[in-house]
Design an enzyme around this catalytic site. Structure first.
Site, PDB file in Angstrom:
ATOM      1  N   GLY A   9       0.833  -1.207   0.000  1.00 51.79           N
ATOM      2  CA  GLY A   9       0.000   0.000   0.000  1.00 51.79           C
ATOM      3  C   GLY A   9       0.859   1.245   0.000  1.00 51.79           C
ATOM      4  N   SER A  11       1.305   3.358  -2.602  1.00 47.18           N
ATOM      5  CA  SER A  11       1.025   4.260  -3.723  1.00 47.18           C
ATOM      6  C   SER A  11       0.627   5.668  -3.318  1.00 47.18           C
ATOM      7  CB  SER A  11      -0.108   3.672  -4.581  1.00 47.18           C
ATOM      8  OG  SER A  11      -1.218   3.354  -3.748  1.00 47.18           O
ATOM      9  N   VAL A  64      -2.612  -7.730  -1.840  1.00 46.17           N
ATOM     10  CA  VAL A  64      -1.953  -8.450  -0.741  1.00 46.17           C
ATOM     11  C   VAL A  64      -2.930  -9.182   0.185  1.00 46.17           C
ATOM     12  CG1 VAL A  64       0.209  -7.150  -0.741  1.00 46.17           C
ATOM     13  CG2 VAL A  64      -1.729  -6.317   0.633  1.00 46.17           C
ATOM     14  N   ASN A  91       1.465  -1.970   5.310  1.00 41.47           N
ATOM     15  CA  ASN A  91       0.710  -0.725   5.456  1.00 41.47           C
ATOM     16  C   ASN A  91      -0.646  -0.746   4.753  1.00 41.47           C
ATOM     17  OD1 ASN A  91       0.483   2.297   5.922  1.00 41.47           O
ATOM     18  ND2 ASN A  91       0.410   2.179   3.681  1.00 41.47           N
ATOM     19  N   SER A 147      -3.596   1.215  14.096  1.00 41.61           N
ATOM     20  CA  SER A 147      -4.459   2.413  14.147  1.00 41.61           C
ATOM     21  C   SER A 147      -4.872   2.639  15.597  1.00 41.61           C
ATOM     22  CB  SER A 147      -5.720   2.170  13.307  1.00 41.61           C
ATOM     23  OG  SER A 147      -6.710   3.129  13.597  1.00 41.61           O
ATOM     24  N   TYR A 160     -12.738  -3.178  11.256  1.00 40.60           N
ATOM     25  CA  TYR A 160     -11.475  -2.420  11.184  1.00 40.60           C
ATOM     26  C   TYR A 160     -10.727  -2.511  12.521  1.00 40.60           C
ATOM     27  CZ  TYR A 160      -8.382   1.573  10.175  1.00 40.60           C
ATOM     28  OH  TYR A 160      -7.291   2.381   9.966  1.00 40.60           O
ATOM     29  N   LYS A 164      -7.075  -4.109  13.355  1.00 37.50           N
ATOM     30  CA  LYS A 164      -5.976  -3.289  13.876  1.00 37.50           C
ATOM     31  C   LYS A 164      -5.513  -3.766  15.258  1.00 37.50           C
ATOM     32  CE  LYS A 164      -5.627  -0.682  10.251  1.00 37.50           C
ATOM     33  NZ  LYS A 164      -4.420  -0.710   9.403  1.00 37.50           N
ATOM     34  N   ILE A 193      -5.309  10.991  10.319  1.00 37.85           N
ATOM     35  CA  ILE A 193      -4.300  11.556   9.423  1.00 37.85           C
ATOM     36  C   ILE A 193      -4.982  11.919   8.107  1.00 37.85           C
ATOM     37  CG2 ILE A 193      -2.123  11.091   8.207  1.00 37.85           C
ATOM     38  CD1 ILE A 193      -1.792  11.023  11.291  1.00 37.85           C
TER      39      ILE A 193
END
Ligand code: NDP
Length: 251
Positions: A9, A11, A64, A91, A147, A160, A164, A193
């Protein structure tokens, strides 16, 4: 001699900033991405890292969440840079933001496969190369992006948060398992972020989000890249979760 790092990840967003940091630290960087739409972004980033830092880069498209794609990513790395893989930055991540009544099984399976299974796949494939050439004086590093969702609960993000938190568990377990073999394993648990993950949110909502952060503002990708730089250059650090979050988890 340049070291080799893989970032999944890589990009855009946090991954892009961390890929630049890897180049700045002198690593040859393997940038992974998944979507066709991110190919040009990844190619441009690779060119920028090479010209700015004089290291070599490789761009590999791979989903992935699938073990076979992870195998192809690691093989492409070894074919280009040899078997001495020095750093792995796990990531890649996605989120659903959906309540636990309406969410579909495929949605939460996708989050777990992308955010957690990919980390297990990649570490499983890369660690044999690392232990073959690591030592106390030539340490290898695995850095996992968790996270604050892995440290606290977040409404509408059970999948999520599960992924994490799972990353934190695997980070601590692998850190212990490989501490005596020259491989350090740490995690970064970012707070909010500003990346594409937040760009869909309107200004009023962003202001409301910022008001929930004790420091009063949303973080920048450079905060996370800085944490990566620290982890990679801290030889006595393993099994730790570094969380740049503006004080979010103190409340
Ligand atoms: P972005 O949405 O900006 O970037 C996500 C990255 O993950 C992209 O490079 C994307 O590739 C890649 N990716 C997603 N799924 C796959 C997959 N199956 N295979 C390979 N690559 C994949 O997100 P962020 O930069 O914000 O997030 C990066 C990490 O930071 C994630 O793990 C996220 O959970 C975590 N995080 C982010 C926070 C934030 O506030 N932004 C807070 C806490 C943690 P592509 O471009 O090809 O789609």
């Amino acid at each position: 001699m340049a070291k080799t790092a893989i970032i999944t990840g890589g990009s855009r967003g946090i991954g892009e900033a961390m890929a630049l940091k890897l180049g700045e630290l002198g690593y040859n960087v393997v940038i992974n991405y998944r979507s066709e739409s991110s190919k040009a972004l990844s190619d441009n980033l690779a060119a920028k890292i090479s010209s700015q830092y004089g290291v070599e880069t490789l761009v590999v498209r791979a989903d992935v969440s699938k073990y076979e794609d992870c195998e192809a990513l690691v093989k492409a790395t070894v074919d280009k840079f040899g078997e001495n893989i020095d750093a792995l930055v796990n990531n890649a991540g996605i989120t659903n933001n959906c309540n636990w009544i309406d969410i579909k099984r495929e949605q939460y399976e996708n989050v777990i496969n992308t955010n957690l299974m990919s980390f297990l796949h990649m570490t499983h494939l890369v660690l044999p190369y690392m232990v073959n050439h690591s030592s106390k004086d030539n340490q290898c590093c695995i850095v996992n992006t968790s996270s604050v969702g892995g440290l606290t609960g977040v409404i509408n993000q059970a999948d999520y948060c599960a992924s994490k938190s799972g990353i934190i568990g695997m980070t601590r377990a692998l850190a212990l398992e490989f501490a005596g073999r020259g491989v350090r394993v740490n995690a970064i648990a970012p707070g909010m972020i500003m990346t594409d993950m937040l760009r869909g949110v309107n200004q009023d909502e962003l202001n409301a989000l910022a008001a929930t952060i004790p420091q009063g503002f949303i973080g920048d990708v450079s905060d996370i890249a800085g944490a990566l730089g620290y982890i990679l250059t801290a030889p006595y650090l393993t099994g730790q979760i570094i969380s740049p979050n503006g004080g979010f988890v103190l409340q």
